[in-house]
Design an enzyme around this catalytic site. Sequence first.
Site, PDB file in Angstrom:
ATOM      1  N   LYS A   1     -10.072 -40.879  20.757  1.00  0.00           N
ATOM      2  CA  LYS A   1     -11.502 -40.794  20.477  1.00  0.00           C
ATOM      3  C   LYS A   1     -11.837 -41.461  19.138  1.00  0.00           C
ATOM      4  O   LYS A   1     -12.924 -42.042  18.982  1.00  0.00           O
ATOM      5  CB  LYS A   1     -11.954 -39.338  20.476  1.00  0.00           C
TER       6      LYS A   1
ATOM      7  N   GLY B   1     -13.388 -39.264  30.620  1.00  0.00           N
ATOM      8  CA  GLY B   1     -12.364 -38.973  29.615  1.00  0.00           C
ATOM      9  C   GLY B   1     -11.838 -37.565  29.785  1.00  0.00           C
ATOM     10  O   GLY B   1     -12.088 -36.909  30.802  1.00  0.00           O
TER      11      GLY B   1
ATOM     12  N   GLY C   1     -19.497 -31.848  34.177  1.00  0.00           N
ATOM     13  CA  GLY C   1     -19.563 -31.672  32.736  1.00  0.00           C
ATOM     14  C   GLY C   1     -20.663 -32.457  32.050  1.00  0.00           C
ATOM     15  O   GLY C   1     -21.809 -32.525  32.524  1.00  0.00           O
ATOM     16  N   ILE C   2     -20.319 -33.056  30.915  1.00  0.00           N
ATOM     17  CA  ILE C   2     -21.285 -33.796  30.115  1.00  0.00           C
ATOM     18  C   ILE C   2     -21.864 -34.970  30.895  1.00  0.00           C
ATOM     19  O   ILE C   2     -23.072 -35.214  30.869  1.00  0.00           O
ATOM     20  CB  ILE C   2     -20.627 -34.280  28.806  1.00  0.00           C
TER      21      ILE C   2
ATOM     22  N   ARG D   1     -13.385 -40.289  39.753  1.00  0.00           N
ATOM     23  CA  ARG D   1     -12.154 -40.573  40.491  1.00  0.00           C
ATOM     24  C   ARG D   1     -12.034 -39.786  41.786  1.00  0.00           C
ATOM     25  O   ARG D   1     -11.379 -40.248  42.724  1.00  0.00           O
ATOM     26  CB  ARG D   1     -10.939 -40.282  39.598  1.00  0.00           C
TER      27      ARG D   1
ATOM     28  N   ASP E   1     -12.097 -45.278  39.410  1.00  0.00           N
ATOM     29  CA  ASP E   1     -11.276 -44.909  38.268  1.00  0.00           C
ATOM     30  C   ASP E   1     -11.553 -45.938  37.185  1.00  0.00           C
ATOM     31  O   ASP E   1     -11.259 -47.133  37.350  1.00  0.00           O
ATOM     32  CB  ASP E   1      -9.805 -44.917  38.671  1.00  0.00           C
TER      33      ASP E   1
ATOM     34  N   TYR F   1      -5.331 -37.135  22.107  1.00  0.00           N
ATOM     35  CA  TYR F   1      -6.726 -37.168  22.548  1.00  0.00           C
ATOM     36  C   TYR F   1      -7.644 -37.545  21.392  1.00  0.00           C
ATOM     37  O   TYR F   1      -8.502 -38.432  21.511  1.00  0.00           O
ATOM     38  CB  TYR F   1      -7.114 -35.802  23.117  1.00  0.00           C
TER      39      TYR F   1
ATOM     40  N   ARG G   1     -10.362 -17.885  21.104  1.00  0.00           N
ATOM     41  CA  ARG G   1     -10.567 -19.291  20.735  1.00  0.00           C
ATOM     42  C   ARG G   1     -12.047 -19.649  20.755  1.00  0.00           C
ATOM     43  O   ARG G   1     -12.535 -20.367  19.882  1.00  0.00           O
ATOM     44  CB  ARG G   1      -9.795 -20.205  21.685  1.00  0.00           C
TER      45      ARG G   1
ATOM     46  N   ILE H   1     -18.165 -27.701  23.441  1.00  0.00           N
ATOM     47  CA  ILE H   1     -19.198 -27.593  24.462  1.00  0.00           C
ATOM     48  C   ILE H   1     -18.757 -26.551  25.488  1.00  0.00           C
ATOM     49  O   ILE H   1     -17.739 -26.729  26.165  1.00  0.00           O
ATOM     50  CB  ILE H   1     -19.448 -28.943  25.167  1.00  0.00           C
TER      51      ILE H   1
END
Length: 238
Positions: free
Chosen positions: A146, A79, A13-14, A34, A54, A142, A189, A175
Site C-alpha cells: 500500500k 486488494g 466491502g469498500i 474474481r 482478476d 500488505y 482488537r 473499517i
Amino acid sequence: MTRTVLVTGGSSGIGRAIAARFADDRAEVVITGRRADAVERAAKELGVRGVVCDATDPGRVAEVAGQLGTVDVLVNAAGGLPPEADGDGAALELLLAQWRASLAQNLLGAVLTTASVRDSFTAGGRVISIGSIGAERRGGSYGAAKAALAAWNASLSGELGPLGVTCNVISAGYIAGTDFFRGGMTDERHSALVAETHDKRPGTVDDIAATAHFLASPGARHITGQTIHVNGGAFTTR
C-alpha cells in the site's frame, strides 16, 4: 452527461459501497471481481454491470478494457491481505510467495488496470486508488504494498495531470463491517483500533465511498497526487 465509472473489487466491502454511491448518482457503473457468483450477485443488487476479472491478469484486464469505451472515473478498490501460507515449502519460499501476493493484489492490479484504460480517460477523468493506514505502521507485506501504491500514485499524477486526469489515494483506517480480517477480528482488537481514533468510532464503507465521490466531483478538480487519510485521526499528518 452520464459518466462511466469502473470499480475493481466492486463486489464487496469498500468497492461495493463506492459502486453503490456512483450508481445512486446515475452513473454507468461497471464492477469487476474474481468470483463470478459474487460479481453477479452484487451487480444485480446494485443495478450495475458486472464483469469477472482478476486485476492481476494482464490478458483479462486488457480484454475488459477493450469493452468499455471511454472511462470517466476509475476506482482501484481490489486488494486485501495475502492468503495464509499453507505451511509447505521452505520458509523463504513461503515468505516470497506472501510478498508477491501482497504486491500483486494491492499494487500491480491497480497499475495494470490503470494502464489498460489510460487512453480511454475523458478530460476531467479521475483515478482513485484505495490505500491503507497499514502503509504507515505495522503493515507487513500488505502495508509495504500500500505504501508503494501511494508512491506510484504520485508518479502517475505527474503523467496524467497534463491530460486533465487527477490521481489520488484514499488511505483507509479501520473499517468495520467488511471481511478484510477474514473472521479474525476480536472484540479486544476492535476496541483497541477504535481507541486509537480521535472520534472514537470505527470507519464505515460509506465514509470511504463519500470521499471517493467527492474526489470525482468538480470540487476536487485541483486535488491530485495526494494521499487522503480517512481514519478518524488514528494517523495524522501536517
